[in-house]
Write an enzyme that holds these catalytic residues in place. Structure first.
Site, mmCIF file in Angstrom:
data_model
loop_
_atom_site.group_PDB
_atom_site.id
_atom_site.type_symbol
_atom_site.label_atom_id
_atom_site.label_comp_id
_atom_site.label_asym_id
_atom_site.label_seq_id
_atom_site.Cartn_x
_atom_site.Cartn_y
_atom_site.Cartn_z
ATOM 1 N N HIS B 79 4.699 -6.943 13.084
ATOM 2 C CA HIS B 79 3.444 -7.271 12.402
ATOM 3 C C HIS B 79 3.406 -6.573 11.046
ATOM 4 O O HIS B 79 3.152 -7.196 10.016
ATOM 5 C CB HIS B 79 2.252 -6.863 13.258
ATOM 6 C CG HIS B 79 0.951 -6.816 12.507
ATOM 7 N ND1 HIS B 79 0.309 -7.954 12.085
ATOM 8 C CD2 HIS B 79 0.190 -5.781 12.064
ATOM 9 C CE1 HIS B 79 -0.787 -7.620 11.421
ATOM 10 N NE2 HIS B 79 -0.887 -6.297 11.396
ATOM 11 N N ASP B 108 7.711 -21.260 -19.065
ATOM 12 C CA ASP B 108 8.200 -21.041 -17.700
ATOM 13 C C ASP B 108 8.454 -19.544 -17.563
ATOM 14 O O ASP B 108 8.185 -18.779 -18.489
ATOM 15 C CB ASP B 108 9.498 -21.831 -17.438
ATOM 16 C CG ASP B 108 9.722 -22.067 -15.944
ATOM 17 O OD1 ASP B 108 9.672 -21.086 -15.171
ATOM 18 O OD2 ASP B 108 9.923 -23.223 -15.545
ATOM 19 N N TRP B 144 6.667 0.056 11.341
ATOM 20 C CA TRP B 144 7.092 -0.481 10.034
ATOM 21 C C TRP B 144 7.598 0.650 9.148
ATOM 22 O O TRP B 144 8.275 0.409 8.153
ATOM 23 C CB TRP B 144 5.961 -1.243 9.360
ATOM 24 C CG TRP B 144 4.989 -0.411 8.572
ATOM 25 C CD1 TRP B 144 3.910 0.249 9.053
ATOM 26 C CD2 TRP B 144 5.016 -0.154 7.151
ATOM 27 N NE1 TRP B 144 3.264 0.915 8.040
ATOM 28 C CE2 TRP B 144 3.916 0.685 6.857
ATOM 29 C CE3 TRP B 144 5.848 -0.535 6.102
ATOM 30 C CZ2 TRP B 144 3.642 1.143 5.561
ATOM 31 C CZ3 TRP B 144 5.560 -0.068 4.819
ATOM 32 C CH2 TRP B 144 4.465 0.757 4.566
ATOM 33 N N SER B 172 15.425 -9.592 -3.448
ATOM 34 C CA SER B 172 14.498 -10.629 -3.885
ATOM 35 C C SER B 172 13.364 -10.024 -4.722
ATOM 36 O O SER B 172 13.029 -10.532 -5.793
ATOM 37 C CB SER B 172 13.949 -11.345 -2.655
ATOM 38 O OG SER B 172 12.780 -12.028 -2.969
ATOM 39 N N SER B 173 12.808 -8.915 -4.237
ATOM 40 C CA SER B 173 11.696 -8.295 -4.967
ATOM 41 C C SER B 173 12.135 -7.797 -6.333
ATOM 42 O O SER B 173 11.407 -7.934 -7.314
ATOM 43 C CB SER B 173 11.149 -7.089 -4.209
ATOM 44 O OG SER B 173 10.514 -7.492 -3.056
ATOM 45 N N HIS B 256 4.702 5.035 -0.821
ATOM 46 C CA HIS B 256 3.399 5.128 -1.470
ATOM 47 C C HIS B 256 3.279 4.193 -2.673
ATOM 48 O O HIS B 256 2.326 3.440 -2.761
ATOM 49 C CB HIS B 256 2.957 6.550 -1.809
ATOM 50 C CG HIS B 256 1.542 6.485 -2.251
ATOM 51 N ND1 HIS B 256 0.501 6.428 -1.364
ATOM 52 C CD2 HIS B 256 1.005 6.290 -3.470
ATOM 53 C CE1 HIS B 256 -0.611 6.226 -2.040
ATOM 54 N NE2 HIS B 256 -0.344 6.137 -3.318
ATOM 55 N N GLU B 258 4.725 1.543 -2.929
ATOM 56 C CA GLU B 258 4.650 0.229 -2.287
ATOM 57 C C GLU B 258 3.200 -0.166 -1.983
ATOM 58 O O GLU B 258 2.812 -1.306 -2.182
ATOM 59 C CB GLU B 258 5.482 0.225 -1.001
ATOM 60 C CG GLU B 258 5.262 -0.952 -0.072
ATOM 61 C CD GLU B 258 5.741 -2.276 -0.643
ATOM 62 O OE1 GLU B 258 6.582 -2.255 -1.573
ATOM 63 O OE2 GLU B 258 5.267 -3.325 -0.169
ATOM 64 N N TYR B 260 0.663 0.553 -3.599
ATOM 65 C CA TYR B 260 0.035 0.112 -4.850
ATOM 66 C C TYR B 260 0.619 -1.196 -5.339
ATOM 67 O O TYR B 260 -0.064 -1.986 -5.994
ATOM 68 C CB TYR B 260 0.089 1.227 -5.899
ATOM 69 C CG TYR B 260 -0.982 2.226 -5.578
ATOM 70 C CD1 TYR B 260 -2.305 1.939 -5.882
ATOM 71 C CD2 TYR B 260 -0.713 3.375 -4.860
ATOM 72 C CE1 TYR B 260 -3.321 2.790 -5.508
ATOM 73 C CE2 TYR B 260 -1.718 4.229 -4.478
ATOM 74 C CZ TYR B 260 -3.018 3.937 -4.806
ATOM 75 O OH TYR B 260 -4.019 4.768 -4.418
ATOM 76 N N SER B 271 -10.136 -8.797 -11.772
ATOM 77 C CA SER B 271 -10.644 -8.522 -13.110
ATOM 78 C C SER B 271 -10.799 -9.786 -13.953
ATOM 79 O O SER B 271 -11.407 -9.754 -15.017
ATOM 80 C CB SER B 271 -9.718 -7.544 -13.847
ATOM 81 O OG SER B 271 -9.588 -6.363 -13.106
ATOM 82 N N HIS B 305 1.618 12.966 1.115
ATOM 83 C CA HIS B 305 0.341 12.949 1.851
ATOM 84 C C HIS B 305 0.468 12.165 3.156
ATOM 85 O O HIS B 305 -0.423 12.209 3.985
ATOM 86 C CB HIS B 305 -0.826 12.439 0.987
ATOM 87 C CG HIS B 305 -0.739 11.010 0.572
ATOM 88 N ND1 HIS B 305 -1.239 10.559 -0.614
ATOM 89 C CD2 HIS B 305 -0.235 9.917 1.176
ATOM 90 C CE1 HIS B 305 -1.045 9.251 -0.722
ATOM 91 N NE2 HIS B 305 -0.436 8.839 0.364
ATOM 92 N N HIS B 306 1.569 11.452 3.314
ATOM 93 C CA HIS B 306 1.830 10.802 4.601
ATOM 94 C C HIS B 306 2.514 11.771 5.554
ATOM 95 O O HIS B 306 2.815 11.405 6.683
ATOM 96 C CB HIS B 306 2.721 9.576 4.405
ATOM 97 C CG HIS B 306 2.068 8.517 3.574
ATOM 98 N ND1 HIS B 306 1.292 7.532 4.127
ATOM 99 C CD2 HIS B 306 2.046 8.310 2.241
ATOM 100 C CE1 HIS B 306 0.825 6.751 3.155
ATOM 101 N NE2 HIS B 306 1.265 7.204 2.001
ATOM 102 N N THR B 331 -9.004 5.192 -9.687
ATOM 103 C CA THR B 331 -9.487 4.139 -8.789
ATOM 104 C C THR B 331 -10.992 3.970 -8.950
ATOM 105 O O THR B 331 -11.512 2.849 -9.008
ATOM 106 C CB THR B 331 -9.144 4.486 -7.322
ATOM 107 O OG1 THR B 331 -7.777 4.893 -7.264
ATOM 108 C CG2 THR B 331 -9.351 3.295 -6.420
ATOM 109 N N LYS B 334 -11.944 2.032 -12.051
ATOM 110 C CA LYS B 334 -11.839 0.577 -11.903
ATOM 111 C C LYS B 334 -13.085 0.017 -11.238
ATOM 112 O O LYS B 334 -13.662 -0.986 -11.680
ATOM 113 C CB LYS B 334 -10.597 0.199 -11.089
ATOM 114 C CG LYS B 334 -9.311 0.763 -11.660
ATOM 115 C CD LYS B 334 -8.148 -0.139 -11.414
ATOM 116 C CE LYS B 334 -8.244 -1.345 -12.289
ATOM 117 N NZ LYS B 334 -6.987 -1.728 -12.931
ATOM 118 N N ARG B 453 -2.648 6.065 17.004
ATOM 119 C CA ARG B 453 -2.226 4.704 16.708
ATOM 120 C C ARG B 453 -0.946 4.389 17.470
ATOM 121 O O ARG B 453 -0.321 5.264 18.053
ATOM 122 C CB ARG B 453 -2.025 4.540 15.202
ATOM 123 C CG ARG B 453 -0.889 5.381 14.653
ATOM 124 C CD ARG B 453 -0.903 5.447 13.140
ATOM 125 N NE ARG B 453 -0.383 4.222 12.537
ATOM 126 C CZ ARG B 453 0.204 4.161 11.336
ATOM 127 N NH1 ARG B 453 0.351 5.263 10.615
ATOM 128 N NH2 ARG B 453 0.638 3.036 10.856
#
Ligand code: HEM
Ligand SMILES: [Cu+2]
Lengths: 367, 528
Positions: B79, B108, B144, B172-173, B256, B258, B260, B271, B305-306, B331, B334, B453
């Site tokens: 998932h 293009d 994950w 690909s990314s 991290h 990622e 964002y 926006s 922080h993880h 943040t 914004k 979790r």
């Protein structure tokens, strides 16, 4: 939303609908709880302000009320203001957070050291310098998990042997793991520390009141991650001393069993029990395993082959797989019993018997 | 200006798409590729979503009912992987393909053949990944975040396929990101200075740099795993002198930024949408650009922080705590800018605006829980509980996913030439909104009450909120079929859309007809 939150956090709650953290049972857990509530309220107030402005705008500044759009679109003053003010609030939050963190990070001057080792899927506790150690396994019966029996109050949060500690004593935990990463967590103590193979992490607690405190493993550690609870029993100092003495005696008695002469029936009976607590999670109670990760023992070449090979894999494990080296985890008696059981249960009819002395001899030959 | 554009079309109208299946296989047209990315993403959204339904069905009640723990772990892992790499990221690449050339007046993407390749890698990667579920020993079951050694020494054999799939997705990314950067830096219409670009182009430009910086780190991470699994190295194996914590540092150095990567493009789209339906220019454009850039910079120095509970030294702990708290500043800027954009506007609430407003509110709630998680001592209590699950679903579902829905409704008229069914779209919004909050708000409570979790079963004290959460999740899940229906209906017909269906909208994309012709801006427009 703000009001809802406020209601949720202030109305008295029944156990089932618990919405907030509990203050816990130690000074540290109280400090953490206070910190949690402080940040929560700061966020709530900011939320009410920001969302208040938004909702006002959504209600009043609608085209359907004939509102003409204004045209302003920048203001350096405002931008500086709403960068600086949050920054100051953050600094104010960081101060108590730093204090609490420094406190948590000081395990010095401990009066009792306990080594905690995470295994797939149980905890091992060793009282350093006391010659007392044991595994702590999930005690909830399988029938409850499979919904064949009603679930008890402490469903999944109960163990056969809790970690026992004295109250009013600074207890230091030395936390590590034998296989994958686990994490040892007891919410009421506000102690959560990862158990990492090859590392020893430190944590500590000082519990004020006798009682039973429950937690769980909090790092995904494989199949039975949800089934390895942590239970800590805090006893008064006297009770703890008595308990420790009792455990030491029991350990001595256990060691004597190694030299005892064992019969097949005794070994099989003890083996079945030990197999079910230690081996059945992977190899299953009926020995069919969960191939290919966890091979079947029923009819397996090792369990029905030469006895030395069988002892070897149980004692030394199989590197690169989930099969641990149980030689260090289990007593000679349990190893002998389990091996005997595996060779003669699930339709394996090898007929031979492994005694604790055989195991001892095997281990000595290895050294 | 419009005369120039019209001339451009007239000269190129005969250049239609090729016929049949090969149009899609061989296409180098940014609109075709954008469309394929979006459909692929939606398919993955449904696949990853059905796995979430399995998870929530198992957690509906205490006890094991539907699946066994082994399979449950495969479901949570797949998932997460499918939603992150298959649904959210490709959706944003799809939006970028469609909209960035239209927004900056380019004919293009800069590298159209590479564009085709970077799309077609994805179906291959995900076929490979999903096929592991049918292999002996099952698919990835290590979360994950695939922490070693659970994902190396203790992994199912299919881990090799998982590693290969991650490599393909990464390639690909990276190619997608290169394409975005090359397009934005080289193909802007005359007069379109960087500081005149719509924010979507800006946030995507910054996202693309993040991607190029961190996808190789992820590739390195899985390569080290591959070496450990097959070639006897011990990067992450303590017994061989390696370090399991190294894995987490490497993973989160990717991980991290990622997160964002999954939100910045949505910031950009929102926006555009909020000003359009407030009929008022975006407040604080410049500060929005700087805020995005600061978030991107900070995202590189907060990864641990993880890992507050892995036992890093106190100085490290303090550094990462302070740095993480700092992210709340840009943040917040914004959010304040969006709210001020709405202030004294002339608001209407069509579907894109509904999703955009919900985005601002609910994303902010996710930001609040993020701030709470940033406080290291408090994180000891929150970490790896449902509180974290609540946090990241609040930033990802109403954040990334609602951002995508808002964009889809906003630009569907441009893509299809028809207006979508507004009534159904609002129904889709309200059902999603209610379902999503019902599913994820109680998770805060569960986490605070002590539910870890990634567990398939739990103590009875968690039963009530889990049931509520499952009901919410089912509601949210079913509602997405409605979205599919709305999109198909819109493609097949509906009120013809004018070139600019939203009176408050601004930008070059609204100067071309709806549906946008196969080739646009063959002659660059001039931007004043
Ligand atoms: C104010 C901004 C934010 C702050 C301060 C913040 C902080 C944090 C912290 C400290 C954690 C770790 C919690 C733990 O595991 O104990 C976390 C987890 C997470 N955050 Fe955020 N966050 C923010 C915004 C975001 C955004 C924008 C996203 C994505 C769109 C995001 C996605 C995630 C994810 C996916 C995780 C969990 C990863 C996992 O363990 O599986 N966060 N966040
Ligand atoms: Cu993060």
């Amino acid at each position: 939303m703000g009001i809802l939150l406020w209601l949720a956090f202030t109305t008295p709650t029944r156990a089932e609908w618990t919405v907030n953290m509990a203050p816990g049972a130690t000074d540290v857990s109280h400090a953490v709880f206070d910190l949690h509530m402080t940040i929560f309220w700061i966020c709530a107030v900011i939320g009410v302000l920001v969302f208040g402005v938004m909702f006002w705008s959504m209600l009043v500044h609608r085209r359907s009320t004939g509102q003409e759009a204004a045209h302003f679109h920048e203001s350096t003053t405002v931008e500086i203001l709403w960068t600086a003010v949050p920054f100051i609030i953050l600094v104010l939050m960081a101060i108590p957070a730093t204090k609490t963190l420094i406190d948590i990070y000081d395990p010095s001057e401990s009066e009792l050291d306990v080594q905690i080792t995470g295994y797939q899927w149980k905890w091992h506790y060793k009282y350093l310098g006391q010659d007392v150690e044991f595994f702590s396994n999930l005690a909830t019966p399988r029938e409850q998990i499979d919904n064949r029996a009603p679930k008890g109050e402490h469903y999944l949060l109960e163990v056969d042997e809790p970690l026992v500690v004295p109250v009013g004593t600074k207890v230091r935990f030395l936390i590590t793991a034998a296989d994958v990463i686990h994490s040892w967590w007891v919410p009421s103590l506000a102690v959560k520390k990862d158990a990492i193979p090859g590392f020893v992490n430190e944590a500590w607690t000082r519990i004020d009141k006798p009682g039973i405190y429950r937690g769980q493993c909090t790092e995904l550690c494989g199949k039975d991650h949800g089934f390895m609870p942590v239970v800590v029993e805090a006893k008064s100092k006297e009770d703890f001393t008595a308990w420790l003495a009792e455990r030491k005696q029991a350990a001595a008695a256990e060691r004597e069993l190694t030299s005892k002469e064992w019969s097949m029936e005794e070994l099989m009976a003890r083996g079945e029990k030990a197999y079910n607590t230690t081996c059945a999670a992977c190899h299953q109670p009926d020995g069919t395993g969960l191939p290919p990760m966890f091979p079947a023992l029923k009819g397996s070449p090792i369990a029905t082959g030469p006895v030395q090979g069988h002892i070897d894999i149980v004692v030394n494990g199989k590197p690169g797989t989930a099969m641990a080296a149980f030689g260090k985890q289990l007593s000679e008696v349990d190893l002998a019993a389990i091996i005997t059981y595996e060779r003669n249960a699930f339709g394996n009819k090898v007929g031979d018997m492994v005694t604790p002395k055989d195991i001892l001899a095997f281990k000595q030959a290895q050294e | 200006m419009s005369a120039v554009i019209d001339h451009g079309h007239a000269g190129h109208d005969h250049h239609g798409p090729a016929k049949g299946l090969m149009r899609w296989v061989l296409t180098t047209n940014h609109k075709d590729i954008g469309t394929m990315y979006l459909w692929f993403s939606f398919a993955m959204f449904l696949l990853g979503g059905s796995m979430a339904m399995v998870i929530r069905a198992e957690l509906f009640q205490p006890g094991l009912q539907i699946v066994q723990p082994e399979f449950f772990n495969q479901m949570t892992t797949m998932h997460g992987l499918i939603m992150v790499f298959g649904a959210v990221m490709p959706a944003f690449v799809g939006l970028a393909n469609w909209m960035i050339p239209l927004m900056i007046g380019a004919p293009d993407m800069a590298l159209p053949r590479m564009n085709n390749f970077s799309f077609w890698l994805l179906p291959a990667a995900f076929t490979l990944l999903v096929s592991t579920l049918f292999m002996e020993g099952g698919g990835p079951n290590f979360g994950w975040t695939f922490y070693a050694p659970l994902s190396t020494t203790y992994a199912p054999e299919s881990v090799t396929f998982f590693i290969f799939a991650i490599h393909l997705m990464g390639i690909s990314s990276i190619m997608g990101a290169i394409n975005v950067i090359a397009t934005i830096l080289n193909l802007r219409a005359p007069g379109m200075t960087l500081m005149k670009m719509p924010l979507f182009a800006w946030t995507w430009l910054i996202t693309a740099f993040l991607l190029i910086a961190v996808m190789p780190v992820l590739a390195g991470c899985v390569t080290m795993m591959l070496m450990d699994v097959h070639f006897g190295t011990s990067f992450f194996n303590a017994a061989g002198g390696g370090d399991p914590v190294l894995f987490q540092h490497v993973f989160w150095f990717f991980g991290h930024p990622e997160v964002y990567i999954m939100i910045l493009p949505a910031f950009g789209a929102i926006s555009s949408i909020i000003p359009a339906f407030s009929r008022k220019p975006l407040f604080g454009y410049t500060s929005m650009v700087y805020a995005t850039a600061s978030i991107a910079f900070l995202s590189f120095i907060v990864w641990a922080h993880h890992m507050f509970t892995v036992g890093i030294p106190i100085t490290g702990e303090l550094f990462f705590m302070y740095a993480t708290m700092l992210i709340a500043v840009p943040t917040g800027v914004k959010v304040f800018n969006w709210v001020t954009t709405m202030w004294r506007g002339s608001l209407t609430f069509e579907a894109p605006m509904l999703f955009a407003v919900a985005f601002v509110i609910l994303f902010t709630i996710g930001g609040f829980s993020g701030l709470m998680l940033a406080i290291a001592p408090a994180d000891f209590q929150y970490h790896d509980t449902y509180f974290v699950v609540a946090h990241f679903h609040y930033v990802l579902v109403p954040g990334a996913i609602f951002g995508i829905f808002a964009s889809a409704y906003y630009w569907l008229p441009k893509w299809t030439g028809h207006m979508y069914d507004e009534t159904l779209a609002r129904l889709h919004f309200w059902m999603s909104f209610i379902g999503m909050n019902l599913a994820f708000f109680p998770m805060h409570f569960l986490g605070l009450a002590g539910m870890p979790r990634r567990i398939p079963d739990y103590n009875l004290q968690f039963a009530d909120f889990n049931m509520v959460s499952s009901i919410g999740a089912f509601t949210f899940g079913v509602t997405q079929l409605l979205f599919l229906f709305i999109v198909i209906k819109c493609i097949r017909g509906g009120k013809p859309a004018p070139a600019k269906p939203w009176d408050g909208a601004d930008g070059l994309e609204w100067t071309v007809p709806s549906p946008a012709p196969y080739h646009t801006f063959s002659t660059p427009p001039e931007v004043k």
